[in-house]
Design a protein around this motif. Structure first.
Motif, PDB file in Angstrom:
ATOM      1  N   ASP A 186       6.897 -24.376  11.230  1.00 25.01           N
ATOM      2  CA  ASP A 186       6.547 -23.457  12.102  1.00 25.01           C
ATOM      3  C   ASP A 186       7.042 -23.718  13.258  1.00 25.01           C
ATOM      4  OD1 ASP A 186       5.140 -21.997  10.209  1.00 25.01           O
ATOM      5  OD2 ASP A 186       3.406 -23.099  10.189  1.00 25.01           O
ATOM      6  N   MET A 187       7.069 -24.974  13.787  1.00 25.09           N
ATOM      7  CA  MET A 187       7.495 -25.298  15.131  1.00 25.09           C
ATOM      8  C   MET A 187       9.101 -25.015  15.148  1.00 25.09           C
ATOM      9  SD  MET A 187       9.697 -27.468  16.757  1.00 25.09           S
ATOM     10  CE  MET A 187      10.059 -29.081  16.034  1.00 25.09           C
TER      11      MET A 187
ATOM     12  N   LYS B 242      10.773 -22.584  13.335  1.00 24.44           N
ATOM     13  CA  LYS B 242      10.718 -21.223  13.362  1.00 24.44           C
ATOM     14  C   LYS B 242      10.516 -20.666  14.622  1.00 24.44           C
ATOM     15  CE  LYS B 242       7.835 -18.563  10.775  1.00 24.44           C
ATOM     16  NZ  LYS B 242       7.142 -17.715  12.068  1.00 24.44           N
ATOM     17  N   ASP B 243       9.531 -20.856  15.337  1.00 21.66           N
ATOM     18  CA  ASP B 243       8.745 -20.619  16.546  1.00 21.66           C
ATOM     19  C   ASP B 243       9.784 -21.002  17.708  1.00 21.66           C
ATOM     20  OD1 ASP B 243       6.758 -19.463  15.093  1.00 21.66           O
ATOM     21  OD2 ASP B 243       5.226 -20.723  16.171  1.00 21.66           O
ATOM     22  N   ALA B 244      10.492 -22.208  17.647  1.00 19.64           N
ATOM     23  CA  ALA B 244      11.184 -22.470  18.700  1.00 19.64           C
ATOM     24  C   ALA B 244      12.606 -21.639  18.604  1.00 19.64           C
ATOM     25  CB  ALA B 244      11.565 -24.210  18.706  1.00 19.64           C
ATOM     26  N   VAL B 245      13.035 -21.476  17.450  1.00 18.08           N
ATOM     27  CA  VAL B 245      14.417 -20.979  17.033  1.00 18.08           C
ATOM     28  C   VAL B 245      14.224 -19.603  17.766  1.00 18.08           C
ATOM     29  CG1 VAL B 245      15.978 -20.022  15.459  1.00 18.08           C
ATOM     30  CG2 VAL B 245      15.105 -22.564  15.517  1.00 18.08           C
ATOM     31  N   GLU B 246      13.408 -18.702  17.406  1.00 15.71           N
ATOM     32  CA  GLU B 246      12.957 -17.525  18.040  1.00 15.71           C
ATOM     33  C   GLU B 246      13.371 -17.506  19.678  1.00 15.71           C
ATOM     34  OE1 GLU B 246      12.490 -14.336  16.625  1.00 15.71           O
ATOM     35  OE2 GLU B 246      12.986 -15.633  15.063  1.00 15.71           O
TER      36      GLU B 246
ATOM     37  N   TYR C  78      10.494 -30.272   7.439  1.00 24.27           N
ATOM     38  CA  TYR C  78       9.956 -31.284   6.420  1.00 24.27           C
ATOM     39  C   TYR C  78       9.084 -30.568   5.356  1.00 24.27           C
ATOM     40  CZ  TYR C  78      11.075 -35.647   8.736  1.00 24.27           C
ATOM     41  OH  TYR C  78      11.808 -36.781   9.073  1.00 24.27           O
ATOM     42  N   TRP C  79       8.807 -29.771   5.513  1.00 26.01           N
ATOM     43  CA  TRP C  79       7.979 -29.012   4.336  1.00 26.01           C
ATOM     44  C   TRP C  79       8.214 -27.494   4.282  1.00 26.01           C
ATOM     45  CZ3 TRP C  79       5.258 -31.234   8.246  1.00 26.01           C
ATOM     46  CH2 TRP C  79       4.360 -30.474   8.824  1.00 26.01           C
TER      47      TRP C  79
END
Ligand SMILES: Cc1cc2nc3c(=O)[nH]c(=O)nc-3n(C[C@H](O)[C@H](O)[C@H](O)COP(=O)(O)OP(=O)(O)OC[C@H]3O[C@@H](n4cnc5c(N)ncnc54)[C@H](O)[C@@H]3O)c2cc1C
Ligand SMILES: NC(=O)c1ccc[n+]([C@@H]2O[C@H](COP(=O)([O-])OP(=O)(O)OC[C@H]3O[C@@H](n4cnc5c(N)ncnc54)[C@H](OP(=O)(O)O)[C@@H]3O)[C@@H](O)[C@H]2O)c1
Length: 246
Positions: A215-216, A218-222, A245-246
């Motif tokens: 989730d980190m 995904k959110d950072a890439v956004e 990692y998962w």
């Protein structure tokens, strides 16, 4: 899959949920940032999961850094291993989360949550980042102060590369001196991470590697995409390289 029988030489319990294993095993050479698999026979079944190498290539013992995932089958068995116990290590390593996949640029940013710091430490223990990049930034985002492990290693890297290396911790669930509150994506949005590091992110001069909580990532890439950064792919080189990692 070819397994090598390794021997535990150290089991360091950092906190209730966090531990490291040092293991001797005759594995094939790997590149910093790669992962292998560890396995145990549990109730007659070989249970295997991927784990990033934390040690530098060519070093023994091998080192791995773990969270005991809530209800997690393998991590809750690995945490109970004692010195001298056996653990299976996959002979061959895997993965493309390595510096040879990163195009040349000025500044390398390494962003990790939790145990996602492991592949970055392995890379930082080699000479490559120091030879290839003007500045190297490591960011470690965790829930609590106790999750901020490997501080001695980071301090040694800061002492060895005072001009080149910068470190920033995030502690999200309590206040901690010297650490930023909250999460990486929010701090990329409001500029507080760059402010704290006194370094600006720019697609022309920066490459980011992100590892850990998906989730980190995904959110950072956004956030980064909105600032003109693109995913780094073999056919279309970009500015963001990730490991979930998962
Ligand atoms: C390329 C790669 C490298 C990895 N390297 C590491 C590593 O160096 N250290 C490490 O601890 N794990 C690492 N993992 C995760 C690891 O493979 C396992 O998923 C983890 O140990 C949980 O296994 P388990 O059998 O205990 O839990 P399972 O019964 O399989 O439960 C999995 C659940 O645990 C949570 N979880 C998984 N991994 C983590 C983690 N690292 N931190 C927090 N929560 C997690 C997730 O919610 C996931 O759905 C890596 C995963 C990948 C894909
Ligand atoms: N670490 C512990 O104390 C603890 C306790 C019990 C169980 N566990 C087990 O360990 C697993 C996770 O451990 P962990 O500490 O590595 O957890 P994590 O949930 O990956 O948290 C690490 C850091 O990532 C942040 N984060 C979470 N989601 C994010 C997102 N979408 N964008 C940006 N940042 C984000 C967290 O911030 P937030 O705090 O804001 O979420 C925290 O600062 C749990 O699922 C559980 O299985 C850990």
């Amino acid at each position: 899959m070819e397994w090598v029988e390794g021997k535990v030489v150290d089991n360091i319990n950092w906190s209730e949920n966090l531990f490291s294993l040092r293991i001797t095993a005759e594995v094939d050479p790997f590149t910093a940032g790669q992962f292998t698999s560890l396995a145990l026979d549990i109730d007659g079944e070989r249970i295997a999961r991927p784990y990033s190498y934390l040690n530098a290539p060519g070093q023994q013992p091998l080192e791995f850094f773990f969270y005991t995932a809530t209800g997690g089958v393998l991590s809750n068995a690995l945490v109970n291993l004692s010195v001298g116990d056996s653990v299976f290590v996959r002979r061959q390593s895997n993965g493309f989360f390595t510096l040879d996949e990163v195009p040349d640029t000025n500044d390398l940013w390494m962003l990790a949550t939790g145990t996602g710091i492991a592949p970055f430490l392995s890379m930082l223990y080699t000479s490559e980042p120091w030879q290839r990049f003007q500045r190297v930034v490591l960011v470690h985002a965790v829930r609590t102060r106790l999750d901020l492990q490997y501080q001695d290693s980071i301090a040694a890297l800061l002492a060895a590369h005072p001009q080149q290396f910068r470190f920033q911790a995030f502690v999200s669930r309590e206040s901690a001196a010297g650490s930023l509150p909250g999460r990486i994506p929010a701090a990329l949005t409001d500029g507080s991470l760059e402010q704290s590091l006194e370094l600006t992110l720019n697609p022309a001069t920066s490459h980011l590697m992100l590892c850990g909580n998906p989730d980190m990532v995904k959110d950072a890439v956004e956030v980064l995409k909105q600032r003109g950064f693109r995913k780094n792919r073999r056919r279309t080189p970009g500015h963001i390289t990730v490991e979930n990692y998962w």
